[in-house]
Design a protein around this motif. Structure first.
Motif, short mmCIF file in Angstrom:
data_model
loop_
_atom_site.label_atom_id
_atom_site.label_comp_id
_atom_site.label_asym_id
_atom_site.label_seq_id
_atom_site.Cartn_x
_atom_site.Cartn_y
_atom_site.Cartn_z
N ILE A 29 8.83 -21.75 -25.04
CA ILE A 29 9.49 -21.11 -23.98
C ILE A 29 9.77 -22.38 -22.90
O ILE A 29 10.79 -22.35 -22.14
CB ILE A 29 9.14 -20.03 -23.33
N ALA A 30 8.69 -22.85 -22.63
CA ALA A 30 8.54 -23.93 -21.35
C ALA A 30 9.87 -24.76 -21.28
O ALA A 30 10.53 -25.18 -20.49
CB ALA A 30 7.36 -24.80 -21.31
N PRO A 31 10.48 -25.58 -22.46
CA PRO A 31 11.57 -26.31 -22.30
C PRO A 31 12.87 -25.64 -21.92
O PRO A 31 13.89 -26.38 -21.44
CB PRO A 31 11.73 -26.96 -23.91
N LEU A 32 12.75 -24.62 -22.13
CA LEU A 32 14.24 -23.63 -21.58
C LEU A 32 14.38 -23.60 -20.15
O LEU A 32 15.25 -23.26 -19.71
CB LEU A 32 14.23 -22.36 -22.41
N LEU A 33 13.10 -23.60 -19.56
CA LEU A 33 12.92 -23.09 -18.14
C LEU A 33 13.95 -24.15 -17.20
O LEU A 33 14.28 -23.65 -16.21
CB LEU A 33 11.52 -23.31 -17.33
N ALA A 34 13.92 -25.06 -17.66
CA ALA A 34 15.00 -26.02 -16.51
C ALA A 34 16.54 -25.82 -16.90
O ALA A 34 17.29 -26.36 -16.05
CB ALA A 34 14.77 -27.64 -17.18
N HIS A 35 16.87 -25.12 -17.72
CA HIS A 35 18.23 -24.79 -18.26
C HIS A 35 18.73 -23.39 -18.13
O HIS A 35 19.90 -23.15 -17.90
CB HIS A 35 18.54 -25.24 -19.83
N TYR A 36 17.98 -22.44 -18.08
CA TYR A 36 18.25 -21.04 -17.90
C TYR A 36 17.20 -20.29 -17.01
O TYR A 36 16.27 -20.70 -16.47
CB TYR A 36 17.97 -20.48 -19.04
N ARG A 37 17.89 -19.26 -16.39
CA ARG A 37 17.05 -18.15 -15.56
C ARG A 37 16.45 -17.26 -16.74
O ARG A 37 17.18 -16.55 -17.57
CB ARG A 37 17.82 -17.51 -14.58
N ILE A 38 15.31 -17.05 -16.56
CA ILE A 38 14.53 -16.45 -17.66
C ILE A 38 13.28 -15.29 -17.25
O ILE A 38 12.87 -15.58 -16.16
CB ILE A 38 13.70 -17.50 -18.42
N VAL A 39 13.78 -14.21 -17.96
CA VAL A 39 12.93 -13.20 -17.65
C VAL A 39 12.24 -12.63 -18.82
O VAL A 39 12.86 -12.54 -19.82
CB VAL A 39 13.71 -11.58 -17.12
N ILE A 40 10.72 -12.71 -18.89
CA ILE A 40 9.96 -12.39 -20.06
C ILE A 40 9.34 -11.21 -20.15
O ILE A 40 8.77 -10.69 -18.97
CB ILE A 40 8.82 -13.64 -20.33
N THR A 41 9.62 -10.32 -21.14
CA THR A 41 8.96 -8.99 -21.39
C THR A 41 8.04 -9.31 -22.64
O THR A 41 7.98 -10.28 -23.22
CB THR A 41 10.06 -7.92 -21.59
N HIS A 42 7.27 -8.51 -22.61
CA HIS A 42 6.09 -8.64 -23.91
C HIS A 42 5.49 -7.26 -24.33
O HIS A 42 5.61 -6.32 -23.26
CB HIS A 42 5.12 -9.53 -23.53
#
Length: 304
Positions: free
Chosen positions: A41-54
């Motif tokens: 997931i980490a490489p996506l953090l610079a490109h998108y606003r992310i909410v993680i559920t689990h």
């Protein structure tokens, strides 16, 4: 349809991706699995606003089995597992993206305490037991799993409303990566006087994630699991991956409860709101976003 840079993504991680029901129930196992998730997931953090559920099925069941005599209710154990899992996810992500802002939140979700789901418990939690008598002795309902053994099952009422949505909106606007809604959220009932009270249940993580994604007006809901996506003719020699579909097309197929059915329902609800839902394997996350892997569920009429 494509996802532009800056899009808001709700990424739902299955509980077994964090601690498999057949893995040793150790902190080391969970940490290693979450480290793998964070690296993806980490490489996506610079490109998108992310909410993680689990998910939290193995973890909350393990906590319940450790404290049967203390009579800790499932809502409290759910909160405990949210903090435990969220802490490790946040730390592993922060170690890979130290300039990113993170927040791990406990999430209360309102359900109907009188829902018919309480008459028919279906949601598996906890580890797999070879001896059913252990579960029976604790007064728990259980179900035999396909791979052999038994798991506890509890009621899984549908989520009605997420408490504290405004806080999530403020954090997301500030470009904070959010970890929340663990295990589908902490199930609570709403009394007529406005008072909230815990409910003995577990909420389906995918249905809750879909509700959250729609409430946040997210551009995509991504449900990561241990299969490649939605399969046509599943369980037959003619099984094949469905690459693109819509809610109306999915409605013509049958999906067994407890398998892909909640993900299909969650995806269909997202697509009916005019957005994208994706289902696929954890290791295919980037391919899912690019549209080269997994299943995309698009609004009706998109495939014309």
């Amino acid at each position: 349809m494509t996802l532009a840079s800056g899009s808001t993504l709700v990424i739902a991680l299955g509980g077994n991706a964090l601690l498999s029901a057949r893995q040793p129930a150790t902190g080391g196992s969970q940490r290693a699995n979450i480290a793998n998730v964070a690296a993806i997931i980490a490489p996506l953090l610079a490109h998108y606003r992310i909410v993680i559920t689990h998910g939290n099925g193995p973890q909350v069941g393990l906590l319940a089995a450790q404290t049967p005599d203390a009579d800790w209710p499932l809502d409290v154990l759910g909160a405990e597992s949210e903090g435990m899992i969220g802490y490790v996810i946040e730390q592993e992500l922060a170690n890979r993206a130290p300039k990113q802002l993170f927040a791990t939140l406990l999430s209360q979700v309102i359900v109907d305490p009188n829902d018919l789901a309480f008459q028919h418990p279906t949601k598996p939690i906890g580890l797999i037991h070879q001896d059913r008598s252990r579960l029976t002795s604790l007064g728990w309902d259980s179900v035999e799993v396909a791979a052999g053994g038994w798991r506890r099952v509890v009621a899984s009422p549908p989520p009605l409303r997420i408490v504290g949505l405004e806080t999530l909106q403020v954090l997301l606007a500030a470009k904070v990566t959010i970890i929340c809604l663990g295990g589908g959220g902490i199930p609570v009932g709403l009394h007529g006087d406005g008072r909230l009270e815990g409910v003995e249940a577990v909420i389906d993580k995918d249905l809750a994630s879909s509700l959250l994604a729609r409430d946040l007006d997210a551009d995509a809901l991504i449900m990561l699991t241990n299969v490649d996506g939605i399969m046509a003719r599943f369980g037959t020699p003619e099984a094949s991956l469905i690459r693109r579909t819509t809610p109306n097309l999915l409605a013509a197929q049958a999906f067994q409860a407890g398998t892909m059915a909640p993900k299909v329902a969650a995806a269909a609800a997202m697509a009916r709101g005019g957005k994208i839902a994706m289902i696929g394997a954890l290791g295919d996350l980037q391919g899912l976003i690019d549209g080269t892997k997994g299943t995309w569920v698009l609004p009706d009429g998109s495939l014309v």
